[in-house]
Enzyme design. Structure first.
Site, short mmCIF file in Angstrom:
data_model
loop_
_atom_site.label_atom_id
_atom_site.label_comp_id
_atom_site.label_asym_id
_atom_site.label_seq_id
_atom_site.Cartn_x
_atom_site.Cartn_y
_atom_site.Cartn_z
N ASP A 119 35.11 -1.86 -39.38
CA ASP A 119 34.23 -0.93 -38.67
C ASP A 119 32.95 -1.64 -38.22
O ASP A 119 32.43 -1.40 -37.13
CB ASP A 119 33.82 0.24 -39.58
CG ASP A 119 35.01 1.01 -40.15
OD1 ASP A 119 36.04 0.38 -40.44
OD2 ASP A 119 34.90 2.23 -40.33
N GLU A 152 47.16 3.05 -38.34
CA GLU A 152 47.76 3.00 -39.69
C GLU A 152 48.95 3.94 -39.84
O GLU A 152 49.49 4.09 -40.93
CB GLU A 152 46.68 3.32 -40.73
CG GLU A 152 45.60 2.27 -40.77
CD GLU A 152 44.48 2.57 -41.76
OE1 GLU A 152 44.44 3.67 -42.32
OE2 GLU A 152 43.62 1.67 -41.97
N LYS A 195 47.64 7.21 -35.28
CA LYS A 195 46.46 7.72 -35.99
C LYS A 195 45.20 7.49 -35.17
O LYS A 195 44.31 8.32 -35.10
CB LYS A 195 46.34 7.02 -37.35
CG LYS A 195 45.19 7.50 -38.20
CD LYS A 195 45.14 6.75 -39.53
CE LYS A 195 43.96 7.21 -40.38
NZ LYS A 195 43.70 6.29 -41.50
N GLN A 196 45.13 6.29 -34.57
CA GLN A 196 43.89 5.93 -33.88
C GLN A 196 44.18 4.89 -32.79
O GLN A 196 45.18 4.19 -32.86
CB GLN A 196 42.90 5.36 -34.88
CG GLN A 196 43.33 4.04 -35.48
CD GLN A 196 42.62 3.76 -36.79
OE1 GLN A 196 43.12 4.11 -37.85
NE2 GLN A 196 41.46 3.12 -36.71
C1 BGC Z 1 40.76 3.99 -40.44
C2 BGC Z 1 40.34 2.55 -40.52
C3 BGC Z 1 38.88 2.46 -40.89
C4 BGC Z 1 38.62 3.22 -42.17
C5 BGC Z 1 37.15 3.25 -42.54
C6 BGC Z 1 40.45 4.65 -41.76
O1 BGC Z 1 40.78 6.01 -41.71
O2 BGC Z 1 42.13 4.12 -40.19
O3 BGC Z 1 40.55 1.94 -39.27
O4 BGC Z 1 38.50 1.15 -41.03
O5 BGC Z 1 39.06 4.54 -42.01
O6 BGC Z 1 36.40 3.89 -41.57
#
Ligand code: BGC
Length: 703
Positions: free
Chosen positions: A380, A506, A618-619
């Protein structure tokens, strides 16, 4: 499109104000959220926005960046190389409590008759203030004013003022100023580590965490020193009070490791206020004995008393003026911009709070505002926060990158455990060791190596600070490039492939040739080559030093260059898109439109094996690559990729909406751009993800 509706904060409780976040009614419903959104921090010390009375409270906590306890990770089925030691940020003793009693009646906000109430986070002053008029059960009126700030100037210091004024009739007033060890206060005697089914939440470490080593008074100060049971870190805390009242007052102290008090009793007449200043200094260390830390706290307190709160407040404003001078973002929307402007500033303010004095540490995923993600540092920082800091606060950006460098030794050891050359930076950590117990969505995210390289390049390009490469940057680039060269392989057709990795998304794990990873690895390799060659040509002496230090030979550099030149980037010619990985497109599509809203986030409602079977995201993953490496895609590719992944993207991670918004804007999809923008900006103030009570989403703020 975002899958969740959200409601902006109600204006009758949180009125719109572009520079302040005010709460004008006590709202028990918003209690735990408010503790997050009114949290104060300077990147070293953070306190959640608890009420002065200490109750009611949601998840009261104070944190020091990096101050953590360790515990053994118990794997039901262990395997070679899995992370063995958990790391959890400690809830350090809470110094915010100032309980008020008038005529022996306690002020308790939910049941108190309040004539006035206003709590304000002022983003230019860097203070949280509260002013209320309480009508006591005896019908007396009391004005109570308080102000709290975590100093941006003196990073160990939390300062508070508390003023009580009887408005019509006299009364005996008692203020109990307390320091409470909440970490070790337990509802019941828990035998085991407690963990909720939500993997994002923090863990409550079993057993006692803070062993008290010092508890004494010195003059007007309470002094406390601790050592953590397992990690052996030390903590010092000093609390000093300055009481201004009528002659008719008494101050008494009672000190103990878990609950100390300074009780002030005064007979208060109308027109003559009781005024208390409470200064708390915190110090933490891995090596220095707690007794010595306590001495340092004393010095901070003496200096702060000498400077005075007024002057510290003036310095606080100066720091923020410097921040806003470079960081402010102003928006104008037709139909009113106030709430969005306020939310943008609040997000920027969070970045300031998370980073301003984070010297020698990283930035936890929640800053220092909540327990989720256990105070861990992730990618992050490098991908979502560092670009912002590189443009606006280069000193901080540089420190954060140097901090990553300090973890290089541990990353080398980790690479060795993974049977790889170079360095493997941990997916999540505080002390440099991998703390992610679930390797599929943890260690397998090797992309963190390239994310760090990306952040270095961005910083060096933006600042023109090639000296950074000479100091430590090139060393990181060499070690991260080495990992890619070893992790991947050349296939008979000549391409360079990287298998068995997890990309940012993820919901799909341990795959071959994740496009994001391969593109970012290519950047890492190429930038390592360019940096080493630059050193060789322009700084021959530094080049020789680097060669000696990391045992570099020219063949290696050529290998990196070759691997990058033939890096395999998956492409589906029929659809004209980049598959997220090698077999992503072969999977069944998850129909998000037919998924009940209460099933989000999917991770809390479906076994990972269910999620992994589908095309569901997810993202932002390919979409993130299109933002970070915009020049690798033409606009049609961007459009096709965006349109393909948009309906598959849940937004279950808060790291998504900001990126989707940027890319949507670029391809001209204004509706999607605007809608993601709103949800990213409102992520915490409107509790879009439903978990703001666990802390601020710092990556979203940066995004
Ligand atoms: C995300 C990660 C992120 C982490 C901390 C997770 O839910 O999938 O990409 O680094 O949260 O923010």
């Amino acid at each position: 499109m975002p899958k969740r509706d959200f409601v902006l904060p109600p204006e009758h409780i949180y009125p719109i104000d572009e520079w302040r976040l005010a709460e004008v009614r006590v709202s028990p419903e918003h209690l735990a959220r408010a503790e997050t959104i009114f949290a104060l921090s300077n990147g070293f010390l953070g306190v959640r926005g608890m009420f002065e009375e200490g109750r009611p409270s949601g998840a009261p906590a104070s944190y020091i960046n990096g101050f953590h306890e360790t515990w053994p990770i118990v794997h039901a089925e262990d395997a070679y190389g899995l992370a063995q030691t958990g790391q959890t940020i400690v809830n350090v003793p809470d110094a915010t409590v100032l309980k008020l009693y008038v005529d022996d009646e306690p002020l308790y906000l939910p049941s108190a008759r309040l004539k006035e109430y206003r709590r304000v986070l002022d983003m230019r002053a860097g203070t949280l203030t509260r002013e209320l008029v309480w009508s006591t059960p005896a019908g007396k009126h009391v004005r109570v004013r308080s102000c709290r700030f975590v100093s941006l100037e003196s990073r160990h210091l939390l300062a508070m003022t508390f003023e009580v004024e009887m408005l019509d009739r006299a009364a005996p007033v008692v203020v109990s100023s307390e320091v409470i060890n909440r970490q070790d206060a337990r509802p019941s005697n828990e035998a085991n580590n407690q963990r909720s089914a939500d993997p994002r939440l923090g863990r409550r470490v079993a057993g006692r965490v803070l062993e008290c080593q010092v508890s004494r008074e010195a003059g007007d100060a309470l002094l406390l020193g601790y050592r953590t049971t397992h990690s052996g870190m030390t903590l010092g805390l000093g609390v000093h009070h300055i009481v201004e009242a009528t002659d008719d007052h008494r101050v008494e102290a009672a000190i103990s490791g878990d609950h100390s008090k300074v009780v002030v009793e005064a007979q208060c007449e109308p027109g003559r206020a009781l005024h208390i200043t409470k200064l708390a200094a915190y110090q933490a260390s891995r090596a220095v004995p707690s007794e010595e830390l306590v001495e340092r706290c004393m010095r901070t307190l003496r200096r702060s008393v000498h400077d005075g709160v007024e002057s510290l407040l003036a310095r606080q404003q100066e720091h923020l003026a410097r921040f806003w001078d470079r960081a402010d973002v102003q928006v104008r929307f037709s139909g009113g911009s106030g709430r969005m402007q306020q939310a943008i500033r609040w997000n920027l303010f969070q970045l300031c709070q998370a980073s301003w004095r984070a010297e020698g540490t990283g930035i936890p995923a929640k800053g220092l505002t909540g327990p989720a993600y256990e105070g861990h540092y992730f990618w992050d920082t490098e991908v979502y926060v560092l670009p912002f800091l590189s443009y606006t606060q280069p000193r901080i950006a540089r420190n954060l990158l140097r901090f990553r460098h300090s973890m290089l030794g541990a990353a080398r050891t980790r690479a060795h455990e993974l049977a790889l050359s170079g360095a493997a930076f941990p997916w999540r950590t505080i002390n440099g060791e991998e703390a992610s117990a679930y390797y599929a969505a943890g260690t397998a995210q090797y992309h963190i190596n390239a994310d760090i390289a990306y952040a270095i390049r961005r910083y060096v390009d933006v600042r023109g600070d090639r000296g950074f490469l000479v100091e430590v940057g090139a060393e990181i680039l060499v070690e991260t490039a080495r990992l890619w060269a070893d992790l991947g392989f050349h296939c008979p057709e000549g391409h360079f492939h990287i298998h068995g990795v997890t990309g940012p998304d993820e919901y799909t794990t341990v795959v071959n040739d994740n496009v994001y990873t391969n593109l970012m690895a290519r950047l890492n390799l190429n930038y390592a080559v360019a940096s080493v060659r630059w050193l060789q040509q322009e700084r021959p002496a530094d080049y020789i030093a680097l060669v000696r230090e990391v045992g570099l030979d020219e063949d290696e550099v050529e290998q990196w260059e070759r691997a990058a030149a033939v890096m395999y980037i998956a492409h589906d010619d029929k659809r004209g898109i980049n598959p997220q990985d090698d077999n992503f497109l072969e999977k069944e599509v998850w129909d998000l439109a037919r998924t009940p809203p209460e099933d989000f986030p999917l991770l809390l409602h479906y076994h990972p094996l269910v999620i992994y079977r589908y095309q569901v995201v997810k993202q932002a993953d390919v979409v993130l690559a299109m933002y970070l490496l915009g020049n690798e895609f033409n606009i049609d590719e961007k459009r096709r990729n965006f349109e393909y992944y948009e309906p598959l993207t849940t937004g279950d991670s808060s790291l998504s909406a900001c990126v989707q918004s940027i890319v949507a804007a670029e391809i001209g999809d204004e509706e999607a751009a605007m809608s993601h923008f709103r949800s990213a900006v409102a992520m915490d103030l409107a509790d879009v993800a439903g978990n703001v009570s666990d802390g601020v989403h710092i990556a979203t703020s940066g995004g």
